[in-house]
Write a protein that holds these residues in place. Structure first.
Motif, PDB file in Angstrom:
ATOM      1  N   GLY A  59       0.839  -1.190   0.000  1.00 17.03           N
ATOM      2  CA  GLY A  59       0.000   0.000   0.000  1.00 17.03           C
ATOM      3  C   GLY A  59       0.875   1.241   0.000  1.00 17.03           C
ATOM      4  O   GLY A  59       1.935   1.251   0.624  1.00 17.03           O
ATOM      5  N   SER A  60       0.432   2.287  -0.689  1.00 19.07           N
ATOM      6  CA  SER A  60       1.293   3.456  -0.817  1.00 19.07           C
ATOM      7  C   SER A  60       0.520   4.751  -0.630  1.00 19.07           C
ATOM      8  O   SER A  60      -0.710   4.788  -0.705  1.00 19.07           O
ATOM      9  N   LYS A  61       1.266   5.808  -0.385  1.00 12.65           N
ATOM     10  CA  LYS A  61       0.747   7.158  -0.252  1.00 12.65           C
ATOM     11  C   LYS A  61       1.837   8.102  -0.737  1.00 12.65           C
ATOM     12  O   LYS A  61       2.989   7.683  -0.958  1.00 12.65           O
ATOM     13  N   SER A  65       5.338   4.146   1.624  1.00 14.58           N
ATOM     14  CA  SER A  65       4.574   2.922   1.386  1.00 14.58           C
ATOM     15  C   SER A  65       4.849   1.917   2.495  1.00 14.58           C
ATOM     16  O   SER A  65       5.814   2.044   3.259  1.00 14.58           O
ATOM     17  N   HIS A  66       3.976   0.911   2.588  1.00  9.10           N
ATOM     18  CA  HIS A  66       4.169  -0.217   3.488  1.00  9.10           C
ATOM     19  C   HIS A  66       3.836  -1.494   2.733  1.00  9.10           C
ATOM     20  O   HIS A  66       3.044  -1.481   1.781  1.00  9.10           O
ATOM     21  N   ASN A 191      -9.171   7.421   4.174  1.00 17.11           N
ATOM     22  CA  ASN A 191      -8.260   8.404   3.583  1.00 17.11           C
ATOM     23  C   ASN A 191      -8.075   8.219   2.073  1.00 17.11           C
ATOM     24  O   ASN A 191      -6.986   8.420   1.530  1.00 17.11           O
ATOM     25  N   SER A 192      -9.158   7.846   1.399  1.00 17.98           N
ATOM     26  CA  SER A 192      -9.148   7.732  -0.061  1.00 17.98           C
ATOM     27  C   SER A 192      -9.448   9.083  -0.688  1.00 17.98           C
ATOM     28  O   SER A 192     -10.445   9.723  -0.364  1.00 17.98           O
ATOM     29  N   ARG A 202      -2.458  13.282   4.305  1.00 14.84           N
ATOM     30  CA  ARG A 202      -3.103  12.107   4.901  1.00 14.84           C
ATOM     31  C   ARG A 202      -3.638  11.152   3.841  1.00 14.84           C
ATOM     32  O   ARG A 202      -4.143  10.073   4.152  1.00 14.84           O
ATOM     33  N   ILE A 204      -4.119   8.305   1.212  1.00 11.79           N
ATOM     34  CA  ILE A 204      -3.593   6.966   0.944  1.00 11.79           C
ATOM     35  C   ILE A 204      -4.125   6.533  -0.414  1.00 11.79           C
ATOM     36  O   ILE A 204      -5.324   6.660  -0.698  1.00 11.79           O
ATOM     37  N   ASN A 205      -3.257   6.058  -1.271  1.00 15.67           N
ATOM     38  CA  ASN A 205      -3.661   5.688  -2.626  1.00 15.67           C
ATOM     39  C   ASN A 205      -4.731   4.595  -2.618  1.00 15.67           C
ATOM     40  O   ASN A 205      -4.709   3.690  -1.776  1.00 15.67           O
ATOM     41  N   ASP A 206      -5.641   4.685  -3.584  1.00 19.06           N
ATOM     42  CA  ASP A 206      -6.691   3.667  -3.706  1.00 19.06           C
ATOM     43  C   ASP A 206      -6.128   2.329  -4.177  1.00 19.06           C
ATOM     44  O   ASP A 206      -6.641   1.265  -3.812  1.00 19.06           O
TER      45      ASP A 206
END
Length: 218
Positions: A59-61, A65-66, A191-192, A202, A204-206
């Motif tokens: 998951g990324s922003k 990412s994590h 946080n979409s 804040r 977070i990528n979909d």
């Protein structure tokens, strides 16, 4: 031992678009289409997944990412009349973060993803108390792409992704290329940017990147 490998040589740039059907037989292996899979090799039956089967996620922003894993709880491939199918159960309680250590927030992030921490955050991501499992039903493999129905948080979407399927007399393995799903399709809206406005840092990528690695034996 008879062995067949069906795969794709297409470089997959994180999309679910259809790819041209290509196969890459290795030395000593037979080439076959999906329809020829069992009739060419004479392999049929049910193959149950091994405990090592896993889905890797990322998951990324904008700020980073994590990544981590989700274990498969149960499932099997079925080979019959030249076709391959399968049904698999994801253990959402097994969500693990692999890029953090405990002193860097690993357990807090895992709890947030599972929804097992603060009660008002239970539905931010996967809410494992209400939805402890997800499922994937494999409905087709054309020699290049796997197609099937993915269910998370009670919502089902048909997805397709490029993968290599390897079949022997006693085992079946499936390993995908990296591909993406849209978490909002499954009600994971936290946080979409497509759901909420003015999130700034804040956000977070979909899109969530996945890699599927499944091993099964008779």
């Amino acid at each position: 031992m008879k062995k067949i490998v069906l795969s794709t040589a297409v470089v997959f740039a994180l999309s679910l678009a259809s790819c041209n059907n290509t196969t890459q037989p290795q030395e000593g292996q037979a080439e076959a289409s999906a329809e020829q899979l069992t009739t060419e090799t004479g392999v049929s039956g049910t193959f149950n997944i091994e405990p090592t089967s896993v889905v890797e996620w990322k998951g990324s922003k904008p700020t980073g990412s994590h990544n981590g894993t989700i274990a498969l709880k149960s499932g099997s491939f079925t080979l019959e009349n030249g076709k391959v199918s399968g049904e698999f159960v994801l253990d959402m309680n097994s969500i693990t973060v692999t890029d953090l250590t405990e002193d860097k927030g690993k357990l807090d992030l895992e709890a947030h993803l599972k929804g097992t921490g603060e009660a008002d955050k239970a539905d931010h991501f996967f809410n494992v108390g209400q939805y402890p499992t997800g499922t994937f039903k494999l409905t087709a493999f054309d020699g290049t792409n796997v197609t099937g129905d993915l269910t998370l948080k009670g919502k089902t979407k048909t997805i397709s992704f490029p993968a290599t399927l390897t079949v022997t007399d006693s085992s079946v393995t499936l390993e995908s290329k990296p591909f993406e799903i849209n978490r909002v399709d499954y009600g994971v809206n936290y946080n979409s940017g497509s759901v909420f406005g003015d999130l700034k840092d804040r956000l977070i990528n979909d899109e969530v990147e996945l890699v599927v690695k499944v091993s099964a034996k008779k």
